[in-house]
Design an enzyme around this catalytic site. Sequence first.
Site, mmCIF file in Angstrom:
data_model
loop_
_atom_site.group_PDB
_atom_site.id
_atom_site.type_symbol
_atom_site.label_atom_id
_atom_site.label_comp_id
_atom_site.label_asym_id
_atom_site.label_seq_id
_atom_site.Cartn_x
_atom_site.Cartn_y
_atom_site.Cartn_z
ATOM 1 N N ARG A 1 0.794 -1.208 0.000
ATOM 2 C CA ARG A 1 0.000 0.000 0.000
ATOM 3 C C ARG A 1 0.838 1.275 0.000
ATOM 4 N NH1 ARG A 1 -5.226 1.015 3.747
ATOM 5 N NH2 ARG A 1 -6.239 2.350 2.214
ATOM 6 N N SER B 1 -8.274 1.675 7.031
ATOM 7 C CA SER B 1 -9.192 0.778 6.319
ATOM 8 C C SER B 1 -9.830 1.419 5.091
ATOM 9 C CB SER B 1 -10.283 0.292 7.277
ATOM 10 O OG SER B 1 -11.209 1.340 7.519
ATOM 11 N N LYS B 2 -9.666 2.693 4.889
ATOM 12 C CA LYS B 2 -10.426 3.398 3.850
ATOM 13 C C LYS B 2 -9.731 3.319 2.472
ATOM 14 C CE LYS B 2 -13.541 3.942 6.769
ATOM 15 N NZ LYS B 2 -13.719 4.867 7.839
ATOM 16 N N HIS B 3 -10.408 3.803 1.417
ATOM 17 C CA HIS B 3 -9.867 3.717 0.052
ATOM 18 C C HIS B 3 -8.424 4.229 -0.002
ATOM 19 C CE1 HIS B 3 -14.204 3.575 -0.885
ATOM 20 N NE2 HIS B 3 -13.898 3.115 -2.071
#
Length: 412
Positions: free
Chosen positions: A27, A200-202
Amino acid sequence: MKKSVQDIPAIAGGNPTKTVPYGTRTRYGKEELKQLKEVIDKGTLFYVYGNKVKDLERRIAGLTGTEYAVAASSGTSSIHAAMIALGISPGDEIITAPITDMGSLIPILYQGAVPVFADICPHSYTLSPQSVEERITDRTRAVLAIHLWGNACDLAALKAICLRHNLFLIEDCAQAWGCTYKGRSVGAIGNIGCFSMNESKHISCGEGGVTVAGDKDIARRLRLATDKCYDRESGAAFRDPSFLANNYRMSELQAAIALAQLDKLAGIVERRRWWGTELSSRLHDLEGITLPQPTSGCDPTWWFYMLRVKPEKLGCNADEYAAALKAEGLGATAHYIGRCVYEYLVFTRHSAFERSGHPYEKYDYHTGLCPIAEKVLETGVVLPVSEAFTDIDLEETAEAICRVTRWFMGKA
Ligand SMILES: *Cc1c(COP(=O)(O)O)cnc(C)c1O
């Protein structure tokens, strides 16, 4: 007809449908490091002296098509800043949805205001405008619209209701990065839009949030609401706060990561849209389940994928159905958040504070308040969505759901 091996689900002794692990992704990488290095080189982590928070705000205003954006330390604090900026005060009623994160409710309670829960639509899982209108009293000040799973509420209807009753419309866009409604970004339609960048978000910068607004005075108050009501624009005399505000400032470190993440948003959104649309198109003729239904005019960005079982047709409940999917190798879980937020102890016992006096005590929170939302949670099965999922993941996920659903239907 004799059943082939492929028809027997893993839960009944067949081989799991999923043969390869779901795709994963790294990420954070060199883009984030480059941004961070620029912050360190600049020598300040404070938004007033640095330029990362300012850059981030400019870019998010551009992205959402709003005039102003104000960074905050979390999604929760961005919603709290919105409440403060709009002058939400003790005893005010805020109408919102019962399936959401506590981050939507905490700010209301801290303002001394009263969360009033309206029911939702059975397949979009977002606020029912009719139920919202039924909950309006002469103490109602605002509607907090929750764009659950990356799907917008019926914003045209909600906005019309708010205009008719002279209410503020606040959009909780924490799960809806990139989502559009009638061609416009969510967050740009109400008075204030609030986004989250938790892990946890986009997109994520560890912890972070941002508010967007079109009105200059609201934007000015949003800034004050995140920064102790210190009016830094006014120069030397800034330490004379005129209302109560918290320290919800974002640091340059968070903004640096967020800037790198913003560059990735379009790709993330595109891949999630592909997944949600393709999965639905492969499942749409299955009997025994219902699929999530985007709000008319909305292009959702699929923070998760929640379908619902029809127990009377399948002969099983959401737990048994999710267990069967899990046996196939899917990351399925039943009931999403488990129960409506108004069924949490903090509401049923009015135990927000140690001793009494909070205006929400006069409101009776109990099971049955929002029957459709309760039914959605009872029958809901959540499947994770990720931009890293592959074509094989899609085929196997769809096949597993078809197999399990047909098997239950055949038994029922
Ligand atoms: C994540 C989330 C929040 C809170 O955001 P944080 O950054 O965790 O404070 C609020 N509302 C909804 C709908 C969310 O999903």
